[in-house]
Write a protein that holds these residues in place. Sequence first.
Motif, short mmCIF file in Angstrom:
data_model
loop_
_atom_site.label_atom_id
_atom_site.label_comp_id
_atom_site.label_asym_id
_atom_site.label_seq_id
_atom_site.Cartn_x
_atom_site.Cartn_y
_atom_site.Cartn_z
N GLY A 414 0.52 -1.29 -0.02
CA GLY A 414 -0.04 -0.12 0.13
C GLY A 414 0.91 1.28 0.11
N SER A 415 2.21 1.05 -0.34
CA SER A 415 2.90 2.23 -0.24
C SER A 415 3.16 3.17 0.86
CB SER A 415 2.86 3.17 -1.55
OG SER A 415 2.85 2.66 -2.67
N TYR A 416 3.06 2.22 2.22
CA TYR A 416 2.94 2.75 3.43
C TYR A 416 4.31 2.62 4.13
CZ TYR A 416 1.17 4.24 8.08
OH TYR A 416 0.79 4.80 9.31
N ARG A 417 4.92 3.68 4.74
CA ARG A 417 6.11 3.52 5.53
C ARG A 417 5.84 3.79 6.76
NH1 ARG A 417 12.20 5.48 3.70
NH2 ARG A 417 11.87 3.57 2.71
N VAL A 418 6.15 2.81 7.78
CA VAL A 418 6.22 2.71 9.12
C VAL A 418 7.41 3.63 9.63
CG1 VAL A 418 6.02 1.52 11.17
CG2 VAL A 418 4.71 0.52 9.38
N THR A 419 7.36 4.66 9.94
CA THR A 419 8.71 5.49 10.25
C THR A 419 9.19 5.07 11.78
OG1 THR A 419 7.15 7.35 11.21
CG2 THR A 419 7.93 7.28 8.87
N HIS A 420 8.07 4.60 12.70
CA HIS A 420 8.79 4.14 13.91
C HIS A 420 8.41 2.70 14.27
CE1 HIS A 420 8.56 8.51 14.45
NE2 HIS A 420 9.42 8.46 15.31
N ALA A 421 9.32 1.95 13.38
CA ALA A 421 9.01 0.56 13.54
C ALA A 421 10.05 -0.06 14.35
CB ALA A 421 9.14 -0.01 12.10
N VAL A 422 9.65 -1.26 15.15
CA VAL A 422 10.60 -2.01 15.85
C VAL A 422 10.51 -3.35 15.32
CG1 VAL A 422 11.01 -2.75 18.07
CG2 VAL A 422 10.41 -0.40 17.87
N SER A 423 11.64 -3.81 14.81
CA SER A 423 11.47 -5.37 14.63
C SER A 423 12.15 -6.22 15.30
CB SER A 423 12.00 -5.62 13.13
OG SER A 423 11.24 -4.93 12.07
N VAL A 424 11.65 -7.37 15.68
CA VAL A 424 12.03 -8.43 16.88
C VAL A 424 12.25 -9.75 16.17
CG1 VAL A 424 11.91 -9.16 19.09
CG2 VAL A 424 10.93 -6.69 18.61
N GLY A 425 13.29 -10.15 16.51
CA GLY A 425 13.65 -11.57 15.88
C GLY A 425 13.90 -12.60 17.11
N SER A 426 13.57 -13.88 16.86
CA SER A 426 13.84 -14.97 18.13
C SER A 426 14.53 -15.67 17.74
CB SER A 426 12.42 -15.36 18.55
OG SER A 426 11.80 -16.03 17.72
N SER A 527 2.58 -7.32 25.06
CA SER A 527 3.41 -8.23 25.02
C SER A 527 3.45 -9.07 23.70
CB SER A 527 3.89 -8.96 26.11
OG SER A 527 3.59 -8.19 27.34
N LEU A 528 4.62 -9.25 23.16
CA LEU A 528 4.45 -10.32 22.16
C LEU A 528 5.50 -11.31 22.20
CD1 LEU A 528 4.02 -7.45 20.11
CD2 LEU A 528 2.65 -9.37 19.12
N GLU A 529 5.21 -12.69 22.17
CA GLU A 529 6.15 -13.74 22.22
C GLU A 529 5.90 -14.97 21.25
OE1 GLU A 529 3.77 -16.30 25.89
OE2 GLU A 529 4.97 -14.55 26.45
N PRO A 530 6.95 -15.32 20.77
CA PRO A 530 6.81 -16.70 19.76
C PRO A 530 6.63 -17.86 20.59
CG PRO A 530 9.22 -16.13 20.40
CD PRO A 530 8.49 -15.12 21.20
N LEU A 531 5.46 -18.67 19.95
CA LEU A 531 5.07 -19.80 20.19
C LEU A 531 6.29 -20.71 20.19
CD1 LEU A 531 1.73 -20.22 18.59
CD2 LEU A 531 2.23 -19.37 20.85
N GLU A 532 6.65 -21.75 21.17
CA GLU A 532 7.62 -22.50 21.27
C GLU A 532 7.79 -23.50 20.05
OE1 GLU A 532 10.32 -22.45 23.15
OE2 GLU A 532 9.51 -20.70 24.33
#
Length: 612
Positions: A414-426, A527-532
């Motif tokens: 949609g040509s949308y830029r999130v300017t305050h994005a936090v990406s989290v990896g696990s 809170s967000l957490e990956p499923l095991e």
Amino acid sequence: MAHFRSIRSMIGGIVLFLFLVPSAFNAAAQDTVSFTDLEAFEKPGKTWQVAGDVIADLSEKGRLDIIDGFGVLVNLPTDKDNGRDLFTRATYGDLDLEVEYLVASGANSGIYLQGMYEIQILDSWGVTTPRAADNGGIYERWDERQPEGQKGYQGYAPRQNASKAPGLWQTLSVSFRAPRFDAAGKKIENARILFVRLNGVTIHEDVELFGPTRGAMAAEEVSRGPLRIQGDHGAVAFRNLRITAFDNPAPELRDLSYAMYRGKFDAAPDFTALQATKSGSLKALTASMAGDAGQFVIRYRGQLDVQTAGNYSFQFNFPGGSGNVSINGKEVGTSGGANLSAEMYLEAGRHAFDLAYLKVQDWVAAHLGAEIAGPGIRPVTLSDQSLLGTRGPDPILVDPNERPVLRSFMDIPGSYRVTHAVSVGSPQQVNYTYDMDHGSLVQVWTGGFLNATPMWHSRGDGSSRPMGVVVHLGTPALSLARLGSLAEAWPSDTLGSKFRTNGYRVGTEAHDLQFLYEAFGLQVEDSLEPLEDRKGIRRILHLTGSLENTYLRLAVADQITDLGKGLFLVGDKAYYLKLGGDSALLPAIRSSEGQQELLIPAKENIAYSLWF
């Protein structure tokens, strides 16, 4: 025991067609199988049928429920009929294939190129370390003469598990080069898988196939063969099958010569007034005679031999300068820079070819790249080297074990830029992006974490890119809203909400984040957490304050289907949403502005999971 049932639906009877506009480098004719019937296949077995849609039952292995109609090919084996493989009437040599498929829980199938080389289809949801027998794998070859445990060999596991959950549509793209044979029928080149992409992720690249995989339709390889779909291992569905055949001979440059002139030339000169420094004949376009540096112009002339009339596309690369190309005296493009793309209709026959490479940056190594593609013809390199100058820098990849949190810009559909994005990896390879401007979960994905090349290479643009199988969750908006009734539209921005972000906290693990914000007088801990089991992500919201007339929007999509017991199917079978066991959540699906929304009344503690 597998069970199957047919569901009548208002959408039954809709025929699904896909019209694909060829790209500049995919001008070949494309066959699209719409699955209005089974006429494209040779003697289909009784377990194969067409349907309007299918839905998997995650609680029961091997079960697909069908919706009457057309557009989807379905295989439903039973205890009385295990099913049999399906073969296309048409046969193919080199081809590109695209298809969407959906597997039942625990189901197994496969696609055999030329009936000989299997790309595995399997319910591999949650598998951490995929094998050749997992979804997207190139299946093993087999030798019954070997001892147990050593019969299988030369199988290729996917680079990563790019699979989705059963019941979700998955996209498979394969580019295949058939084996080559001499006039006596002796094989002189092995077949090759040029690439396999599963759900947008490249899982194989340039794999040589030394022989047929296990279960091939014949022992001896062929130059052409049917597409074969395995039908005796479980319930599976397919749609939007597209096959692009590459059967026509490639154009060739003949009688090629060059003349090189030292000096700085900003435009093609009058060559008749110049004395060449070097000249001679060539077998392919090259700039190797110029050495590693310097300024020059090289003029190449020859005959382009075309055997099939049609539209042709050209790509040229002129490092350190520019170039121009003409065919039959007609200019097909002037680069004005290092890269040139052009298109031209050519009749069958020989065409006068004239190219000038002007290099003005003397510190850049001399290099010339050229490719051509046309009707039924894959991109063919006309130069001694590929278009290396167009490949870009080596990627800068983020390892979630070293850097599990990265703040950057994030571009979404949609040509949308999130300017305050936090990406989290696990470590579980379950990742997500959170928009701190809206307190909103933007996207989730499994597999590799981030490609930060756009952010850190050269001056960069501040953005990063997910590397796995991404599920986009829509344009960011507040997850909470105060509504006078369920008929009131969800707010499109934060005006009037008194929204304020309070940053985030890091938990006991570096990838365990808790996002904090205020809205409508509420204090929110998100809170967000990956499923095991690597099957999704769990979201937990704790709300403090007055909850009157406050709702939480869990999902927005073109379609949301209630599967019962707190389980919902979102979008065009894009992902599942599972509510927690609290029966008081009272979910509601409503239509708003052409889409559907899943809402629940706000409570102090809310938990739900996304499965994908």
